[in-house]
Design a protein around this motif. Structure first.
Motif, PDB file in Angstrom:
ATOM      1  N   PHE A  90       0.816  -1.219   0.000  1.00 26.68           N
ATOM      2  CA  PHE A  90       0.000   0.000   0.000  1.00 26.68           C
ATOM      3  C   PHE A  90       0.852   1.272   0.000  1.00 26.68           C
ATOM      4  N   ILE A  91       1.939   1.290   0.754  1.00 27.48           N
ATOM      5  CA  ILE A  91       2.737   2.522   0.848  1.00 27.48           C
ATOM      6  C   ILE A  91       3.799   2.640  -0.254  1.00 27.48           C
ATOM      7  N   GLU A  92       3.885   1.630  -1.098  1.00 26.01           N
ATOM      8  CA  GLU A  92       4.840   1.703  -2.209  1.00 26.01           C
ATOM      9  C   GLU A  92       4.469   2.890  -3.104  1.00 26.01           C
ATOM     10  N   LYS A  93       5.390   3.840  -3.237  1.00 22.97           N
ATOM     11  CA  LYS A  93       5.125   5.073  -3.980  1.00 22.97           C
ATOM     12  C   LYS A  93       4.753   4.828  -5.446  1.00 22.97           C
ATOM     13  N   THR A  94       5.285   3.767  -6.038  1.00 23.08           N
ATOM     14  CA  THR A  94       5.018   3.496  -7.450  1.00 23.08           C
ATOM     15  C   THR A  94       3.767   2.652  -7.681  1.00 23.08           C
ATOM     16  N   ALA A  95       3.110   2.218  -6.604  1.00 26.14           N
ATOM     17  CA  ALA A  95       1.903   1.399  -6.763  1.00 26.14           C
ATOM     18  C   ALA A  95       0.769   2.243  -7.340  1.00 26.14           C
ATOM     19  N   PRO A  96       0.136   1.759  -8.401  1.00 20.85           N
ATOM     20  CA  PRO A  96      -0.996   2.500  -8.978  1.00 20.85           C
ATOM     21  C   PRO A  96      -2.183   2.581  -8.006  1.00 20.85           C
ATOM     22  N   LEU A  97      -3.012   3.569  -8.186  1.00 22.76           N
ATOM     23  CA  LEU A  97      -4.190   3.759  -7.347  1.00 22.76           C
ATOM     24  C   LEU A  97      -5.061   2.502  -7.330  1.00 22.76           C
ATOM     25  N   LYS A  98      -5.219   1.856  -8.463  1.00 22.38           N
ATOM     26  CA  LYS A  98      -6.028   0.643  -8.581  1.00 22.38           C
ATOM     27  C   LYS A  98      -5.484  -0.458  -7.648  1.00 22.38           C
ATOM     28  N   VAL A  99      -4.163  -0.598  -7.575  1.00 21.53           N
ATOM     29  CA  VAL A  99      -3.534  -1.581  -6.699  1.00 21.53           C
ATOM     30  C   VAL A  99      -3.769  -1.198  -5.243  1.00 21.53           C
ATOM     31  N   LYS A 100      -3.574   0.075  -4.908  1.00 25.56           N
ATOM     32  CA  LYS A 100      -3.776   0.530  -3.534  1.00 25.56           C
ATOM     33  C   LYS A 100      -5.227   0.312  -3.089  1.00 25.56           C
ATOM     34  N   PHE A 101      -6.166   0.547  -3.984  1.00 28.09           N
ATOM     35  CA  PHE A 101      -7.571   0.345  -3.653  1.00 28.09           C
ATOM     36  C   PHE A 101      -7.847  -1.137  -3.391  1.00 28.09           C
ATOM     37  N   HIS A 102      -7.301  -2.005  -4.231  1.00 24.99           N
ATOM     38  CA  HIS A 102      -7.470  -3.444  -4.041  1.00 24.99           C
ATOM     39  C   HIS A 102      -6.870  -3.898  -2.707  1.00 24.99           C
ATOM     40  N   VAL A 103      -5.690  -3.405  -2.390  1.00 20.47           N
ATOM     41  CA  VAL A 103      -5.036  -3.736  -1.112  1.00 20.47           C
ATOM     42  C   VAL A 103      -5.883  -3.236   0.060  1.00 20.47           C
TER      43      VAL A 103
END
Length: 169
Positions: A90-103
């Motif tokens: 979740f805190i990975e700066k390069t993670a896309p919003l879609k990935v963060k939402f899924h997490v």
């Protein structure tokens, strides 16, 4: 008897306990109340992505209830979302919003029905502590169980997102 709590996959040798009556469900009920089962009547219990749905006020009672129904040397296969791994993703700066939402949904539940809410964020330290406190004698962290095709081996972003532990009575 081997009991798959929250299961959907029918597998020879396993009975299914689910809070919702679905095809293949042998027992309708909640992981928080195993009173329909006798003391020391179950050899193995499998619960993948179920325990996080138990509220914090009931977790000790729930784990004690699981311990009660397990036979001596019985195994409890427990898989929960690993909060340590999910936070890193979740805190990975390069993670896309879609990935963060899924997490985020893996952390708090998909919230698709009244039962799909998470009340507890688990990591190994929390889980091990509660298991020891409720009478489990040995807790072994494992990569996967390879028993059912479920979220216990889910790795959509590289690392497995589940904390998998075998707890022994």
């Amino acid at each position: 008897m081997k009991l798959h709590i929250g299961g959907k996959e029918i597998k020879e040798g396993w009975k299914i306990l689910n809070i919702q009556k679905n095809e293949g469900v042998d027992f309708v009920g909640s992981i928080t109340d195993l009173s329909q089962f006798e003391d020391e009547s179950i050899d193995e219990i499998y619960a993948s992505h179920v325990v996080e749905h138990v509220d914090q006020n009931n977790i000790k009672k729930t784990l004690s209830g699981i311990n009660r129904v397990l036979k001596k040397n019985g195994k409890f296969y427990i898989s929960v979302p690993d909060l340590d791994i999910l936070c890193r993703i979740f805190i990975e700066k390069t993670a896309p919003l879609k990935v963060k939402f899924h997490v985020m949904r893996m952390m708090f539940g998909g919230q698709i029905d009244d039962f799909d809410y998470h009340y507890f964020g688990w990591n190994y330290e929390f889980l091990n502590s509660y298991l020891v406190e409720t009478g489990f004698t040995k807790n072994e962290r494992v990569k996967t169980f390879d028993i059912f095709n479920d979220t216990s081996s889910f790795a959509p972003y590289g690392p497995l997102i589940s904390l998998n532990v075998i707890a022994y009575k």
